[in-house]
Every structure is written in structure tokens, then in C-alpha cells.
Design an enzyme around this catalytic site. Structure first.
Site, mmCIF file in Angstrom:
data_model
loop_
_atom_site.group_PDB
_atom_site.id
_atom_site.type_symbol
_atom_site.label_atom_id
_atom_site.label_comp_id
_atom_site.label_asym_id
_atom_site.label_seq_id
_atom_site.Cartn_x
_atom_site.Cartn_y
_atom_site.Cartn_z
ATOM 1 N N HIS A 166 -3.671 4.196 7.040
ATOM 2 C CA HIS A 166 -2.598 3.734 6.151
ATOM 3 C C HIS A 166 -1.227 3.981 6.765
ATOM 4 C CE1 HIS A 166 -5.412 3.222 2.757
ATOM 5 N NE2 HIS A 166 -6.033 4.253 3.305
ATOM 6 N N ASP A 185 0.834 -1.211 0.000
ATOM 7 C CA ASP A 185 0.000 0.000 0.000
ATOM 8 C C ASP A 185 0.874 1.270 0.000
ATOM 9 O OD1 ASP A 185 -1.919 1.941 0.648
ATOM 10 O OD2 ASP A 185 -2.150 1.275 2.726
#
Length: 552
Positions: A365, A192
Site C-alpha cells: 500500500h 486507498d
């Protein structure tokens, strides 16, 4: 010659959202995630954007399963549309499966779809692949990464993640398992890149709880909180702090109600007895006993918070002094919509608290240091950054090089570009059909680039319809031309221009040679060309011109 492993991203690269990655080996395919994206401002009338899955439709007999990392829209939103053309089993953890089930029920696809619930630690055999579920932290419960094994090697696909050492529930991300896989040997890491531009570590979800406590303590007014519906841990913290200060909680907004229903049923949310109340009943309580949780943190036009701000919510009227807490950050592109709602709230005399004032939102994140930890544990031979725009992918590639990888060990892909891996090599090879499919109402893919171009044209310059009746025998003008405009000029104030346009249209009809008197397309072409030139010279605008000829 040994088979190669192909990795084909069909979404999620050079964009945020619509994540979908295909792993193909021999005659088998596994798909990771099936997300949707949100339309840009110039995509008039488009509701959602989904990946083009022509490649999967063509190879559907090879698909052994669709594996879902977590239940956010950019990872599951396209499922109902894709499952119309492809029938494949879906493997997901309990929370993700609960949210997918809601979607499939809505689209009447639940009976036709095989939905298999797994949990972290499970390994699923899928043809020549095996897929292992690995627990990670994210801003929704039950998120996982995958270790995808085939004879060529093991790929670690992180999905969206962060490392939260003090999560609200579910324990810290399973770094030990990633370390074990690293020792066994990992061929490729797909990680990611959403927060790769931020240095340091992402703060723990728990840090938001302390801010809520400070905002509830001693507050005499009603409290209205908006956050992402899918952030179950955040909603849990709001409920806990409301209960602590003797407030009842009501919920408004369809997505919020759905998620709370699924998460309470599955035990991901623990609501103390007597805290939840119906929105209609909570109004009778004193202000300092009320907390309303609502959707609308992104300024969406139909969301509950926007309706409250603009006085169109049926049950809640905002009052001066109400405390509105925005516990979310702006998704890029939504800043104006959020700004409009916040301005309207201020106009009502409402007190607005957002993340500028205090920690009211933390990201789901990983920042740079967390990404480095994962790179160090997994020790992949090759690295493929995913989930991000071009700059994020490039910055993530540099980060991998700081960790000791050489430039030829890092592959920056693109949607539809095939990445071919063997035990010792990785290269970009060929392309497959990929791109965006637009969903407008019930129509999937029936609005293409041509229709969108027309919509932009209409939105920018408007349209002019020229209506005339002509004799089918000799092409004589029976009546007209009448000029009708929409979105071009205000007719009542532009009668002079309308008359000039009539004259130009008349001259265009007369200019068509007698031999072509009944060739309607030649006449339409002449009207279109002459009017278009005249208008551009006169107004510097190019409206869409539609000549309509009625034959009598």
C-alpha cells in the site's frame, strides 16, 4: 433536473476489509469489489464476515457488472456468497479471474456466472457507465485502478496500490494515464488509505529479494519460508534465490498450492525446470538443498506453519537449527496468534527470522508521498478516502487539504451512507441498509446479533439447565429438579452449591400460585428469575438459565 451520481460504500470504511462500493447513475449500477472481512475475537464460531448487500438484491435488475480491482480476499472473498442472491457479470484481470474461478468452482457457481477477463487499458461499457482498467502496483499481480465515467463526470477508484518503480514484473504503475485523466478533469478520487499514517514511500518488492539472498547464502540448514499465498512476486523471488543456491523447493498449504497453480498456468510465475519437488520426496535431500514455502504467516490455527510448530503436520517435522523466515507483517488482531507460533518455534530450537531483523516484507500500500503524487496527478474536484479505519480516513482527508483542497471538497463517508455528486457539488445524502453478515459453516446470515450475544453469554458465564417432570393434571412435581451445568462450575467440587440451587428451584416452583399450577411459562419464569438473582448474589456471575419441564 439532471441525474445525480450516487456512490454508496457498503464496506471498507471504518474497517479494514470487506471492500464493496456501489456507483449508481440513472437506472444503472456498477459495483467495485466484493470482499470479505475477518471476524473479531468476540465473534464466536464465525468464519468470515461479508457486507450486507440487501440494497443490491433489491436493485439487482440495475446491476451492469461487478468490477474487481485485484484478487485479495478482502476484495473478492464475498463473491461466492453474494452471487447466490445476485446474478451479475464479473469483470476482472487474468490473475484475479483465475482466483475467482477457483472460488466459484468450490462453491459450484462457475457454470451460472459470467466471468469476463480484461486487461489494463481495456474500457468496458456498462449501461450509462464506462469503466477503464488502469495498471497499478500492489502485492498481487494484475492489480488495477478504475476510471469510472458517466454523464456527471469521471471518478478514479484506485483500489489497493503502491508506486513501485522496480517491480518484479508488469512494469510501474501507469501514472501517465492518471495524469491524462487529471488534465481531462476528474470529478472525484476514491483512494486507498491503508498506509496513510506512514510518511515517505513504500519500499520496492525487489528490496526483499536482497534479504532472501543474504539469508540463503552460506546457510547449511533447511530453510522454511512463510508468506502471504497471494504474493506471487514474493514467491517468485523465493524460487529464484533457492534455484541460485541449488535448493529444491516444496510447497505446503492449500491456498499456496492454489495460487501457484493459477499463476504458473497464466504465466505470472516462472519456475525453472527441476526446482519444484513433492514434499514427500524432498525429505531425502541433504538439509542445505531444501527450501519449503508454507502458509501460516498470520498464525492461523489450521495453517501449515502452525501445524509444523505444534507437531501436527503430517509431512514436516521441524528440527533444531532449521531456519524459519517469516516474510509478512502481522495483520492487526493477529499478533497473539503469531506470537504463540513463534514461541513454539523457539522452543524447538529453530532459528526464526522476521521483519525486525531485516527487510523481509514490504507493504503493498502507498505511503504519504505516493498518495500525494496520485492526488497531484489526478487533480480531483472532490476527494473521498476509502479502505481504512476512521483515523486513516481523517488523516487522508488532512493530506488532501495539504495538497490544496478545501474541507468541503473532502467527504468522509460511512458504510451505507449515500454520497451524491453533481458536476459542481458533493454531499452526504440518506442511508441504505448496510452492515455485516456473518458466515458460519454453510449458513450465511443465519447467525445474527442475537445468536452472537448468546454465544458471548455462554462463553463468559456458561449455562445451567434445570430439568423437572410435572403432572399435566394438577401440576404436582413428579421428579427433579435436576441441575445440569456446562461451562459454569466444576460440578464435582461444587456439590454444596448444586444442592442450594435445587432448593432455590424447588421454592420457586412452590411459590407459583395453585391457580397457575399447570402454567409452564409462569413456572419457568419463576425458576429463571429466582436462580438468576441467587447466583448473582452468591457468585457475581450470570450464566444462561434454561428450565426444561417435562409433562407426564
Amino acid at each position: 433536473m439532471a441525474e445525480k451520481l450516487k456512490i454508496i460504500p457498503l464496506g471498507g470504511l471504518n474497517e479494514i476489509g470487506k471492500n464493496l462500493t456501489v456507483y449508481e447513475y440513472g437506472g444503472d449500477i456498477v459495483v467495485v469489489d466484493c470482499g470479505m472481512g475477518f471476524p473479531d475475537d468476540d465473534m464466536y464460531g464465525i468464519d468470515v464476515v461479508i457486507p450486507d448487500v440487501s440494497y443490491l438484491i433489491k436493485n439487482q435488475q440495475k446491476i451492469r457488472g461487478i468490477f474487481i480491482t485485484h484478487g485479495h480476499e478482502d476484495h473478492i472473498g464475498a463473491l461466492p456468497y453474494v452471487l447466490r442472491s445476485i446474478n451479475a457479470p464479473i469483470y476482472a484481470t487474468r490473475m484475479s479471474a483465475g482466483l475467482i474461478k477457483l472460488k466459484l468452482e468450490e462453491h459450484r457457481l462457475l457454470d451460472k456466472t459470467k466471468l469476463i477477463t480484461c486487461e489494463a487499458g481495456d474500457v468496458v461499457k456498462a449501461g450509462k457507465f464506462s469503466v477503464e482498467f488502469i495498471h497499478v502496483n500492489h502485492s498481487i499481480a494484475d492489480a488495477v485502478a478504475f476510471a469510472i465515467k458517466c454523464p456527471v463526470g469521471t471518478c478514479v477508484h484506485t483500489g489497493d496500490f503502491k508506486i513501485d518503480t522496480t517491480p518484479i514484473q508488469g512494469g510501474m504503475m501507469d501514472l501517465a494515464r492518471l495524469g491524462e485523466l487529471g488534465k481531462e478533469g476528474v470529478l472525484a478520487l476514491l483512494a486507498d488509505s491503508t498506509n496513510v499514517e506512514r510518511p515517505g514511500y513504500t519500499r520496492s518488492e525487489r528490496s526483499v529479494g536482497a534479504s532472501f539472498d543474504a539469508l540463503f547464502r552460506g546457510c547449511e540448514e533447511r530453510i522454511i519460508i512463510t508468506t502471504f499465498a497471494s504474493n506471487v512476486d514474493r514467491i517468485q523471488q523465493i524460487i529464484d534465490v533457492a534455484a541460485r543456491y541449488g535448493r529444491k523447493v516444496a510447497v505446503t498449504g492449500r491456498s499456496m498450492e492454489n495460487v501457484m497453480k493459477v499463476s504458473s498456468e497464466l504465466g505470472y510465475m516462472n519456475i525453472p525446470d527441476g526446482v519444484l519437488m513433492d514434499l514427500n520426496h524432498i525429505k531425502s535431500l541433504p538439509k542445505d538443498r531444501v527450501c519449503i514455502i508454507t502458509t501460516g504467516s498470520q498464525g492461523e490455527t489450521m495453517s501449515a506453519l502452525t501445524r509444523m510448530a505444534f507437531n501436527t503436520h503430517r509431512q514436516v517435522d521441524l528440527l533444531p537449527g532449521d531456519r524459519v523466515i517469516i516474510s509478512a507483517s502481522a495483520i492487526p488482531g493477529n499478533e497473539n496468534a503469531i506470537g504463540n507460533v513463534v514461541n513454539e518455534l523457539y522452543r524447538k530450537g529453530v532459528e526464526v527470522m522476521n521483519e525486525r531483523e531485516m527487510t523481509l516484507h514490504v507493504s503493498g500500500h502507498a505511503c504519504q508521498e505516493e498518495l500525494k503524487i496520485v492526488h497531484a496527478l489526478v487533480k480531483p474536484r472532490f476527494f473521498i478516502p476509502v479502505h481504512g479505519e476512521q483515523r486513516m480516513l481523517q488523516i487522508h482527508a488532512k493530506l488532501a487539504q495539504q495538497m490544496g483542497m478545501t474541507p468541503n471538497q473532502v467527504i468522509i463517508g460511512d458504510i451505507g451512507r449515500v454520497i451524491e455528486l453533481t458536476h459542481s457539488s458533493a454531499k452526504l445524502a440518506g442511508t441504505v441498509t448496510a452492515g455485516q453478515v456473518f458466515v458460519d459453516g454453510y449458513g450465511v446470515g443465519d447467525v445474527g446479533s442475537v445468536v452472537l450475544r448468546d454465544r458471548r453469554h455462554l462463553a463468559q458465564d456458561g449455562m445451567i439447565v434445570v430439568v423437572l417432570s410435572m403432572s399435566g393434571e394438577d401440576g404436582a412435581l413428579v421428579s427433579g429438579p435436576d441441575i445440569i451445568t456446562r461451562g459454569f462450575v466444576y460440578v464435582k467440587e461444587s456439590e454444596g452449591l448444586m444442592e442450594e440451587l435445587r432448593q432455590v428451584a424447588l421454592e420457586a416452583i412452590q411459590s407459583v400460585d395453585g391457580r397457575y399450577a399447570t402454567d409452564w411459562s409462569a413456572i419457568k419464569g419463576a425458576i429463571k428469575g429466582d436462580l438468576s438473582n441467587y447466583l448473582y448474589k452468591k457468585t457475581k456471575r450470570s450464566p444462561m438459565i434454561l428450565p426444561v419441564i417435562m409433562e407426564v
